[in-house]
Write an enzyme that holds these catalytic residues in place. Structure first.
Site, PDB file in Angstrom:
ATOM      1  N   TYR A 165       0.839  -1.204   0.000  1.00 32.82           N
ATOM      2  CA  TYR A 165       0.000   0.000   0.000  1.00 32.82           C
ATOM      3  C   TYR A 165       0.873   1.253   0.000  1.00 32.82           C
ATOM      4  O   TYR A 165       0.690   2.158  -0.821  1.00 32.82           O
ATOM      5  CB  TYR A 165      -0.892  -0.047   1.247  1.00 32.82           C
ATOM      6  CG  TYR A 165      -1.879   1.082   1.382  1.00 32.82           C
ATOM      7  CD1 TYR A 165      -3.039   1.106   0.621  1.00 32.82           C
ATOM      8  CD2 TYR A 165      -1.667   2.128   2.288  1.00 32.82           C
ATOM      9  CE1 TYR A 165      -3.963   2.142   0.760  1.00 32.82           C
ATOM     10  CE2 TYR A 165      -2.580   3.157   2.432  1.00 32.82           C
ATOM     11  CZ  TYR A 165      -3.724   3.157   1.670  1.00 32.82           C
ATOM     12  OH  TYR A 165      -4.637   4.180   1.807  1.00 32.82           O
ATOM     13  N   LYS A 207       0.996   4.035  -2.963  1.00 34.86           N
ATOM     14  CA  LYS A 207       0.525   5.411  -2.736  1.00 34.86           C
ATOM     15  C   LYS A 207       1.644   6.427  -2.967  1.00 34.86           C
ATOM     16  O   LYS A 207       1.399   7.546  -3.402  1.00 34.86           O
ATOM     17  CB  LYS A 207      -0.069   5.548  -1.326  1.00 34.86           C
ATOM     18  CG  LYS A 207      -1.352   4.730  -1.111  1.00 34.86           C
ATOM     19  CD  LYS A 207      -2.489   5.208  -2.001  1.00 34.86           C
ATOM     20  CE  LYS A 207      -3.810   4.525  -1.702  1.00 34.86           C
ATOM     21  NZ  LYS A 207      -4.908   4.957  -2.569  1.00 34.86           N
TER      22      LYS A 207
HETATM   23  N1  LIG Z   1     -10.142   5.611   5.016  1.00 38.72           N
HETATM   24  C1  LIG Z   1      -8.925   6.117   5.228  1.00 38.72           C
HETATM   25  O1  LIG Z   1      -8.489   6.339   6.362  1.00 38.72           O
HETATM   26  C2  LIG Z   1      -8.034   6.438   4.039  1.00 38.72           C
HETATM   27  C3  LIG Z   1      -6.868   7.180   4.274  1.00 38.72           C
HETATM   28  C4  LIG Z   1      -6.035   7.502   3.196  1.00 38.72           C
HETATM   29  C5  LIG Z   1      -6.353   7.075   1.925  1.00 38.72           C
HETATM   30  N2  LIG Z   1      -7.491   6.353   1.725  1.00 38.72           N
HETATM   31  C6  LIG Z   1      -7.764   5.926   0.348  1.00 38.72           C
HETATM   32  O2  LIG Z   1      -9.053   6.373  -0.034  1.00 38.72           O
HETATM   33  C7  LIG Z   1      -9.622   5.453  -0.960  1.00 38.72           C
HETATM   34  C8  LIG Z   1     -10.999   5.038  -0.471  1.00 38.72           C
HETATM   35  O3  LIG Z   1     -10.875   4.486   0.813  1.00 38.72           O
HETATM   36  P1  LIG Z   1     -12.143   4.063   1.692  1.00 38.72           P
HETATM   37  O4  LIG Z   1     -11.741   4.189   3.105  1.00 38.72           O
HETATM   38  O5  LIG Z   1     -13.354   4.756   1.173  1.00 38.72           O
HETATM   39  O6  LIG Z   1     -12.196   2.492   1.368  1.00 38.72           O
HETATM   40  P2  LIG Z   1     -13.396   1.611   0.793  1.00 38.72           P
HETATM   41  O7  LIG Z   1     -12.911   0.192   0.866  1.00 38.72           O
HETATM   42  O8  LIG Z   1     -14.663   1.950   1.460  1.00 38.72           O
HETATM   43  O9  LIG Z   1     -13.471   2.081  -0.736  1.00 38.72           O
HETATM   44  C9  LIG Z   1     -12.664   1.555  -1.745  1.00 38.72           C
HETATM   45  C10 LIG Z   1     -13.560   1.196  -2.927  1.00 38.72           C
HETATM   46  O10 LIG Z   1     -12.718   0.751  -4.001  1.00 38.72           O
HETATM   47  C11 LIG Z   1     -13.400  -0.334  -4.626  1.00 38.72           C
HETATM   48  N3  LIG Z   1     -12.445  -1.173  -5.351  1.00 38.72           N
HETATM   49  C12 LIG Z   1     -11.536  -2.038  -4.842  1.00 38.72           C
HETATM   50  N4  LIG Z   1     -10.921  -2.691  -5.848  1.00 38.72           N
HETATM   51  C13 LIG Z   1     -11.444  -2.221  -7.008  1.00 38.72           C
HETATM   52  C14 LIG Z   1     -11.209  -2.522  -8.371  1.00 38.72           C
HETATM   53  N5  LIG Z   1     -10.330  -3.451  -8.750  1.00 38.72           N
HETATM   54  N6  LIG Z   1     -11.917  -1.848  -9.307  1.00 38.72           N
HETATM   55  C15 LIG Z   1     -12.841  -0.912  -8.940  1.00 38.72           C
HETATM   56  N7  LIG Z   1     -13.112  -0.597  -7.661  1.00 38.72           N
HETATM   57  C16 LIG Z   1     -12.419  -1.260  -6.711  1.00 38.72           C
HETATM   58  C17 LIG Z   1     -14.055  -1.093  -3.473  1.00 38.72           C
HETATM   59  O11 LIG Z   1     -15.112  -1.929  -3.929  1.00 38.72           O
HETATM   60  C18 LIG Z   1     -14.525   0.053  -2.592  1.00 38.72           C
HETATM   61  O12 LIG Z   1     -15.858   0.410  -2.903  1.00 38.72           O
HETATM   62  C19 LIG Z   1      -8.623   4.311  -1.115  1.00 38.72           C
HETATM   63  O13 LIG Z   1      -7.815   4.529  -2.251  1.00 38.72           O
HETATM   64  C20 LIG Z   1      -7.798   4.426   0.154  1.00 38.72           C
HETATM   65  O14 LIG Z   1      -6.500   3.905  -0.009  1.00 38.72           O
HETATM   66  C21 LIG Z   1      -8.334   6.011   2.743  1.00 38.72           C
END
Ligand SMILES: NC(=O)c1ccc[n+]([C@@H]2O[C@H](COP(=O)([O-])OP(=O)(O)OC[C@H]3O[C@@H](n4cnc5c(N)ncnc54)[C@H](O)[C@@H]3O)[C@@H](O)[C@H]2O)c1
Length: 251
Positions: free
Chosen positions: A155, A159
């Site tokens: 990850y 990123k």
């Molecule tokens: N939640 C946090 O604390 C946080 C912090 C920093 C970055 N992020 C980033 O933000 C983004 C969203 O995170 P989140 O917390 O909403 O997670 P989440 O798991 O709720 O959302 C991720 C979405 O991506 C979809 N996904 C996964 N693989 C896929 C694929 N091959 N094709 C299409 N869609 C796909 C999943 O079905 C899901 O709906 C991610 O990239 C995550 O790395 C999250």
């Protein structure tokens, strides 16, 4: 209305942050395609948001070139004038595994979804934007793309790569009026995490590291995406914006 008559694609739009970005984009007047590989999540987001404006859903696997191609074709057909103004690459996964236990398949899968997915969608959409006068591409990175966190080697690497992918795109695409930025959230609390029941001790330890004393909200990240998608950020490109309550000031 910050995004009136803008056409936007959001990958990972079925997830916690992606669906909130979709909601805010709709509130600001955008026409939105919510794309995700989870049909059930798409249906549930659609049920919550329908009635808010022009909204489409599309199943996509961002790690598959043909699937991303289908998404971009779909967008051209649905959007007025075939124009894509905004691409938010939000789809991502982050399995916990120590470096030494990370098998090549896991590493490859994370890279395929987080990095290659962002690359492919960005390249295909840029090709369209180059002939329609430009646009804004917003790539979801993380504070993990700037500082390492144990147990998240694939990850973190994916990123970090997204930040330089975005900067390189910004360098080459500026002349087409295409802006490219990445967003680096720290800990954003989501329903999924709450359901997973994170241990209280872990939450308390984490919060101690955040000067603002709390986790971020999905809507705070979505507001940043609105800003970067809008013409208000018209001179911002090639940068990464950290949204973490001040956490990485001190690490
Ligand atoms: N939640 C946090 O604390 C946080 C912090 C920093 C970055 N992020 C980033 O933000 C983004 C969203 O995170 P989140 O917390 O909403 O997670 P989440 O798991 O709720 O959302 C991720 C979405 O991506 C979809 N996904 C996964 N693989 C896929 C694929 N091959 N094709 C299409 N869609 C796909 C999943 O079905 C899901 O709906 C991610 O990239 C995550 O790395 C999250």
């Amino acid at each position: 209305m910050e995004l009136k008559s803008k056409n936007a694609i959001i990958t990972g739009g079925g997830g916690a942050i992606g669906s909130e970005i979709a909601r805010r984009f709709l509130e600001e007047g955008a026409c939105v395609i919510i794309a995700d590989n989870n049909q059930k999540a798409l249906d549930s987001v659609y049920d919550k948001l329908r009635g808010m404006g022009d909204i489409f859903t599309k199943v996509v696997d961002v790690s598959s070139e043909s699937s991303v191609n289908d998404l971009v074709d779909f967008a051209e057909k649905q959007f007025s004038g075939g124009r894509i103004d905004v691409l938010a690459n939000v789809a991502g996964i982050g399995p916990f595994k120590k470096f030494i236990d990370t098998d090549t398949e896991t590493f490859q899968r994370v890279m395929d979804i987080n990095l290659k997915g962002t690359f492919m969608a960005s390249r295909m959409v840029s090709n369209k934007m180059m002939s329609t006068g430009g646009g804004s591409i917003i790539n979801m990175s993380s504070t993990n793309g700037i500082l390492a966190e144990e147990g998240l080697v694939s990850y973190n690497a994916s990123k970090a790569a997204i930040i330089l992918l975005s900067k390189t795109m910004a360098l080459e695409l500026g002349k087409y009026n295409i802006r490219v930025n990445s967003v680096c959230p720290g800990w954003i609390r989501t329903e999924l995490q709450d359901k997973a029941g994170l241990p209280k001790e872990m939450i308390d330890n984490y919060i101690k590291k955040i000067p603002l004393g709390r986790a971020g909200k999905t809507t705070e990240v979505a507001d940043l995406f609105v800003f970067l998608a809008s013409d208000r950020s018209s001179f911002i490109t090639g940068t990464e914006i950290v949204i973490d309550g001040g956490q990485i000031c001190q690490e």
